[in-house]
Design an enzyme around this catalytic site. Sequence first.
Site, PDB file in Angstrom:
ATOM      1  CB  CYS A  49      -0.896   0.031   1.240  1.00 54.38           C
ATOM      2  SG  CYS A  49      -2.089  -1.311   1.308  1.00 54.38           S
ATOM      3  CB  VAL A  50       0.931   4.312  -2.084  1.00 58.31           C
ATOM      4  CG1 VAL A  50       1.593   5.673  -2.024  1.00 58.31           C
ATOM      5  CG2 VAL A  50       1.315   3.593  -3.361  1.00 58.31           C
TER       6      VAL A  50
END
Length: 143
Positions: A49-50
């Site tokens: 996940c960014v």
Amino acid sequence: MTTDISEILETFEFLDDWEDRYKYLIDLGKELPELSDAERSDEHKVRGCVSQVWLITTIRPGQDGQPVLSFKGDSDALIVQGLVAIVTSLFSGKSAQEILDTDVESVFSQLGLQDHLTPQRSNGLRSMVGRIRTDAQGALAAA
């Protein structure tokens, strides 16, 4: 969180405009119980996940002896926090086998997420689901 997935699907269907749906996503995220600093650890962080996303899995035996999983989570990004709320409402309280049998793509398609999320958010969403499925497989193996 008290909103279940059927209620989320109904609300998404009712809201025509994606701006309203994004606002609803943010509201869903705000309903999530807050995680403690200890729960916001690397151990609970979702890789891929960014934004920062934390998922905590609790496993208990169900009435039939099969493992039942519950999830709580959080993110440092408002829309992603709403996605965490959707994922936790979709999977919490289900048996490990039900989690593995859930047609996630169908649910996300009903919500229209694939057409309205950035590629980074879509990857993060897949990472969350992947983590939940891995936890479900581990719970089944340990049962």
